[in-house]
Design a protein around this motif. Structure first.
Motif, mmCIF file in Angstrom:
data_model
loop_
_atom_site.group_PDB
_atom_site.id
_atom_site.type_symbol
_atom_site.label_atom_id
_atom_site.label_comp_id
_atom_site.label_asym_id
_atom_site.label_seq_id
_atom_site.Cartn_x
_atom_site.Cartn_y
_atom_site.Cartn_z
ATOM 1 N N ALA A 92 0.836 -1.208 0.000
ATOM 2 C CA ALA A 92 0.000 0.000 0.000
ATOM 3 C C ALA A 92 0.869 1.256 0.000
ATOM 4 O O ALA A 92 0.549 2.258 -0.645
ATOM 5 C CB ALA A 92 -0.923 0.001 1.217
ATOM 6 N N ARG A 93 1.961 1.195 0.720
ATOM 7 C CA ARG A 93 2.844 2.368 0.814
ATOM 8 C C ARG A 93 3.632 2.576 -0.476
ATOM 9 O O ARG A 93 3.603 3.642 -1.056
ATOM 10 C CB ARG A 93 3.781 2.176 2.018
ATOM 11 C CG ARG A 93 4.897 3.165 2.131
ATOM 12 C CD ARG A 93 4.430 4.598 2.169
ATOM 13 N NE ARG A 93 3.760 4.959 3.404
ATOM 14 C CZ ARG A 93 3.336 6.196 3.665
ATOM 15 N NH1 ARG A 93 3.516 7.164 2.776
ATOM 16 N NH2 ARG A 93 2.707 6.465 4.785
ATOM 17 N N VAL A 94 4.328 1.542 -0.957
ATOM 18 C CA VAL A 94 5.226 1.752 -2.096
ATOM 19 C C VAL A 94 4.458 1.856 -3.424
ATOM 20 O O VAL A 94 5.007 2.334 -4.419
ATOM 21 C CB VAL A 94 6.322 0.655 -2.199
ATOM 22 C CG1 VAL A 94 7.152 0.626 -0.929
ATOM 23 C CG2 VAL A 94 5.740 -0.715 -2.497
ATOM 24 N N SER A 95 3.202 1.427 -3.430
ATOM 25 C CA SER A 95 2.416 1.530 -4.662
ATOM 26 C C SER A 95 1.669 2.854 -4.764
ATOM 27 O O SER A 95 1.011 3.117 -5.767
ATOM 28 C CB SER A 95 1.401 0.381 -4.742
ATOM 29 O OG SER A 95 2.051 -0.851 -4.643
ATOM 30 N N GLY A 96 1.723 3.637 -3.718
ATOM 31 C CA GLY A 96 1.087 4.955 -3.765
ATOM 32 C C GLY A 96 -0.332 4.984 -3.237
ATOM 33 O O GLY A 96 -0.976 6.033 -3.268
ATOM 34 N N CYS A 97 -0.854 3.845 -2.743
ATOM 35 C CA CYS A 97 -2.232 3.840 -2.223
ATOM 36 C C CYS A 97 -2.347 4.820 -1.050
ATOM 37 O O CYS A 97 -3.303 5.596 -0.968
ATOM 38 C CB CYS A 97 -2.640 2.452 -1.738
ATOM 39 S SG CYS A 97 -2.283 1.116 -2.878
ATOM 40 N N VAL A 98 -1.379 4.748 -0.134
ATOM 41 C CA VAL A 98 -1.458 5.584 1.073
ATOM 42 C C VAL A 98 -1.346 7.065 0.699
ATOM 43 O O VAL A 98 -2.162 7.884 1.123
ATOM 44 C CB VAL A 98 -0.355 5.185 2.083
ATOM 45 C CG1 VAL A 98 -0.381 6.117 3.287
ATOM 46 C CG2 VAL A 98 -0.533 3.743 2.521
ATOM 47 N N SER A 99 -0.358 7.395 -0.114
ATOM 48 C CA SER A 99 -0.142 8.815 -0.419
ATOM 49 C C SER A 99 -1.256 9.387 -1.282
ATOM 50 O O SER A 99 -1.650 10.538 -1.128
ATOM 51 C CB SER A 99 1.213 9.000 -1.110
ATOM 52 O OG SER A 99 1.328 8.167 -2.228
ATOM 53 N N CYS A 100 -1.795 8.579 -2.182
ATOM 54 C CA CYS A 100 -2.813 9.098 -3.098
ATOM 55 C C CYS A 100 -4.195 9.152 -2.444
ATOM 56 O O CYS A 100 -5.039 9.946 -2.859
ATOM 57 C CB CYS A 100 -2.864 8.228 -4.349
ATOM 58 S SG CYS A 100 -2.873 9.181 -5.856
ATOM 59 N N HIS A 101 -4.417 8.320 -1.458
ATOM 60 C CA HIS A 101 -5.749 8.274 -0.832
ATOM 61 C C HIS A 101 -5.756 8.911 0.561
ATOM 62 O O HIS A 101 -6.715 8.717 1.309
ATOM 63 C CB HIS A 101 -6.250 6.821 -0.752
ATOM 64 C CG HIS A 101 -6.612 6.247 -2.089
ATOM 65 N ND1 HIS A 101 -7.856 6.409 -2.660
ATOM 66 C CD2 HIS A 101 -5.888 5.538 -2.986
ATOM 67 C CE1 HIS A 101 -7.879 5.801 -3.840
ATOM 68 N NE2 HIS A 101 -6.689 5.268 -4.067
ATOM 69 N N THR A 102 -4.698 9.629 0.901
ATOM 70 C CA THR A 102 -4.654 10.316 2.194
ATOM 71 C C THR A 102 -4.393 11.795 1.958
ATOM 72 O O THR A 102 -3.345 12.168 1.430
ATOM 73 C CB THR A 102 -3.546 9.723 3.098
ATOM 74 O OG1 THR A 102 -3.757 8.318 3.250
ATOM 75 C CG2 THR A 102 -3.546 10.387 4.468
ATOM 76 N N ASP A 103 -5.341 12.622 2.344
ATOM 77 C CA ASP A 103 -5.216 14.061 2.100
ATOM 78 C C ASP A 103 -4.447 14.717 3.252
ATOM 79 O O ASP A 103 -5.003 15.468 4.049
ATOM 80 C CB ASP A 103 -6.611 14.683 1.956
ATOM 81 C CG ASP A 103 -6.545 16.127 1.479
ATOM 82 O OD1 ASP A 103 -5.445 16.572 1.107
ATOM 83 O OD2 ASP A 103 -7.599 16.795 1.482
ATOM 84 N N ASP A 104 -3.157 14.420 3.302
ATOM 85 C CA ASP A 104 -2.300 14.938 4.372
ATOM 86 C C ASP A 104 -2.357 16.459 4.461
ATOM 87 O O ASP A 104 -2.400 17.030 5.546
ATOM 88 C CB ASP A 104 -0.847 14.521 4.097
ATOM 89 C CG ASP A 104 -0.508 13.199 4.767
ATOM 90 O OD1 ASP A 104 -1.127 12.890 5.795
ATOM 91 O OD2 ASP A 104 0.371 12.488 4.248
ATOM 92 N N GLU A 105 -2.359 17.077 3.302
ATOM 93 C CA GLU A 105 -2.273 18.543 3.251
ATOM 94 C C GLU A 105 -3.431 19.202 4.008
ATOM 95 O O GLU A 105 -3.270 20.262 4.597
ATOM 96 C CB GLU A 105 -2.300 18.980 1.789
ATOM 97 C CG GLU A 105 -1.525 20.246 1.524
ATOM 98 C CD GLU A 105 -1.322 20.431 0.037
ATOM 99 O OE1 GLU A 105 -1.952 21.324 -0.509
ATOM 100 O OE2 GLU A 105 -0.540 19.655 -0.567
ATOM 101 N N ASN A 106 -4.597 18.568 3.964
ATOM 102 C CA ASN A 106 -5.764 19.150 4.628
ATOM 103 C C ASN A 106 -6.194 18.364 5.859
ATOM 104 O O ASN A 106 -7.347 18.419 6.279
ATOM 105 C CB ASN A 106 -6.928 19.243 3.634
ATOM 106 C CG ASN A 106 -6.586 20.164 2.472
ATOM 107 O OD1 ASN A 106 -6.257 21.325 2.690
ATOM 108 N ND2 ASN A 106 -6.619 19.641 1.255
ATOM 109 N N GLY A 107 -5.254 17.609 6.411
ATOM 110 C CA GLY A 107 -5.535 16.901 7.659
ATOM 111 C C GLY A 107 -6.452 15.709 7.500
ATOM 112 O O GLY A 107 -7.105 15.306 8.475
ATOM 113 N N GLY A 108 -6.515 15.134 6.314
ATOM 114 C CA GLY A 108 -7.388 13.973 6.085
ATOM 115 C C GLY A 108 -6.893 12.742 6.816
ATOM 116 O O GLY A 108 -5.708 12.604 7.093
ATOM 117 N N ARG A 109 -7.820 11.833 7.128
ATOM 118 C CA ARG A 109 -7.450 10.584 7.809
ATOM 119 C C ARG A 109 -6.856 9.611 6.783
ATOM 120 O O ARG A 109 -7.167 9.685 5.585
ATOM 121 C CB ARG A 109 -8.686 9.949 8.451
ATOM 122 C CG ARG A 109 -9.506 10.903 9.312
ATOM 123 C CD ARG A 109 -8.917 11.098 10.675
ATOM 124 N NE ARG A 109 -9.326 10.113 11.644
ATOM 125 C CZ ARG A 109 -10.538 10.039 12.222
ATOM 126 N NH1 ARG A 109 -11.514 10.827 11.822
ATOM 127 N NH2 ARG A 109 -10.770 9.174 13.164
#
Lengths: 161, 293
Positions: free
Chosen positions: B47-64
């Motif tokens: 999930a991490r190295v394939s981009g699932c986590v980064s693409c489905h987590t809105d870090d910039e706006n505090g998303g879960r």
């Protein structure tokens, strides 16, 4: 100058025996060329070639300055971390104890951190292995420096073809 | 008047014909997965190295984590990544087979095609074990009730029926192992062509936005997000003097051989994805990218 420092730093930290002198020199170079030394290189409107800066530098000068000062501070952190973390009493690196192989390739992974449920302090797992048991602050600082560079390049540098 | 209307009538007729054809195209079937044990750690790594986590987590706006909402700005509009947490707003009602079809074939449980902004054509390379582990990892993420946001696309890209037609015109090329190469080289190929989907950015696209496979890794001067990417073919990397050590360092630290540091999308890729690759997989990827072994 900054790129030479980063190149030397990344190479020595990836080596089996990182050179503390290289870390110190890199810290000094980063410290000398960040902060106001960096912001003074961008007088308003200086976009002519060979600059790769975007005009966002001046429309968001506060952020650019903040990142430049942050990098300067990280240079200080690196110098401190290098002296305290990489060098022992006799001025050489502590030996790196070979770590036992994990039970499987995946056993050592932290699934919660990988999924973003908990923070990972240093994502560069291979660097962590290189440094072994020495204090993690050198690698942490190195990661923070590269992230500060990336952040600034993403915000204020034109995409290079 | 008759002559004035004729092109319009023809255009409408052509659109209806194409639409009917697209509608009639088959939907990928759900596949029964081979029985497997779940490995959550391995799934989290994928999930991490394939981009699932980064693409489905809105870090910039505090998303879960995995709650979606990341805006992907492109020339045709803005895509919003969906919520894939294991609750009713995400994938909580899906079966493992639904999930496998969604990831590998870009098809929703209702049979709707996903836009290729979701790199399913790369994830076709994932085997049943990969999918099962990924599914198991998602189950440990807390469910988030935030509904997925609708894409905001310009016409005619907003017509999802066109996606089916696009798929028929530009079928993906399956991942194939090269038996003449080493195990490391093949793992590297799988990472590049599958999990890490390097070609999504580094392979140029035609006017319809489909990758030109004959020019794989030749760099894309006109990326869909408006940026450009350099070539990463073995020839190009070697011509620039890249070594395996350089590639490993760049993918873990963002520092290039000349000491410059990545910016833009590649900086995010390193920070969120490749920096997490295990040393053995970094070595595999470098082996493949330089075509050594």
């Amino acid at each position: 100058m900054m790129s030479r420092a980063l190149k030397a730093l990344s190479e020595t930290l990836a080596a089996p025996a990182p050179d503390p002198q290289v870390v110190r020199q890199a810290a000094r170079a980063i410290n000398n060329h960040a902060g106001t030394a960096m912001t003074s290189l961008f007088p308003e409107g200086s976009l002519e070639e060979p600059s790769v800066a975007t005009a966002a530098i001046w429309s968001n000068w506060e952020e650019f300055s903040r990142l430049a000062v942050h990098l300067h501070d990280l240079g200080n952190d690196l110098a401190l971390a290098g002296d305290g973390g990489l060098v022992n009493d006799v001025g050489v690196l502590p030996p790196i104890a070979p770590s036992p192989p994990p039970a499987s390739l995946w056993a050592s992974l932290d699934e919660r951190a990988l999924l973003g449920l908990e923070p990972i302090v240093v994502p560069a797992a291979n660097l962590e292995q290189v440094i072994g048991d020495s204090p993690p602050s050198v690698q942490e600082t190195f990661v923070a420096i590269t992230q500060a560079c990336s952040d600034c390049h993403s915000k204020f540098r034109r995409q290079q073809k | 008047m008759r002559y004035v209307l004729a092109p319009l009538v023809l255009a409408v007729a052509a659109a209806l014909t194409l639409g009917a054809y697209a509608w009639s195209l088959p939907v990928p079937e759900r596949e029964k997965l081979i029985e497997t044990d779940f490995n959550v750690k391995r799934g989290a790594y994928i999930a991490r190295v394939s981009g699932c986590v980064s693409c489905h987590t809105d870090d910039e706006n505090g998303g879960r984590p995995l709650a979606g909402g990341v805006a992907l700005s492109t020339k045709v509009g803005t895509f919003y990544t969906p919520n894939i947490t294991p609750g009713p707003a995400g994938v909580g009602t899906w079966s493992l087979e639904d999930f496998a079809r969604a990831v590998r074939h870009g098809t929703s449980p209702d049979g709707e095609p996903y836009y290729p902004a979701f790199p399913y054509s790369f994830y076709e390379a994932l085997n049943d074990r990969d999918i099962a582990d990924l599914w198991a990892a998602i189950q440990i993420v807390p469910a988030d009730p935030t509904p997925s946001k609708a894409h905001d696309l310009s016409f005619p890209y907003s017509l999802r029926i066109g996606v089916k037609l696009w798929r028929a015109l530009f079928p993906s090329s399956p991942y194939e192992r090269n038996v003449e190469k080493s195990a490391s080289w093949n793992r590297g190929k799988l990472i590049a062509q599958g999990f890490a989907h390097c070609g999504a950015c580094h392979t140029p696209r035609n006017v319809a936005g489909a990758r030109i496979v004959e020019k794989a890794y030749a760099g894309d001067p006109h990326m869909l997000d408006g940026g450009s990417s350099p070539p990463i073919s073995p020839q190009a990397l070697k011509a620039e003097g890249w070594t395996k050590g350089d590639i490993v360092r760049a993918l873990t630290t963002g520092v290039m051989p000349n000491g410059d540091v990545f910016g833009g999308t590649m900086a995010e890729v390193v920070r969120d994805n490749t920096a997490y690759l295990l040393p053995v997989h970094l070595d595999d990827l470098a082996t493949y990218l330089l075509d050594e072994g």
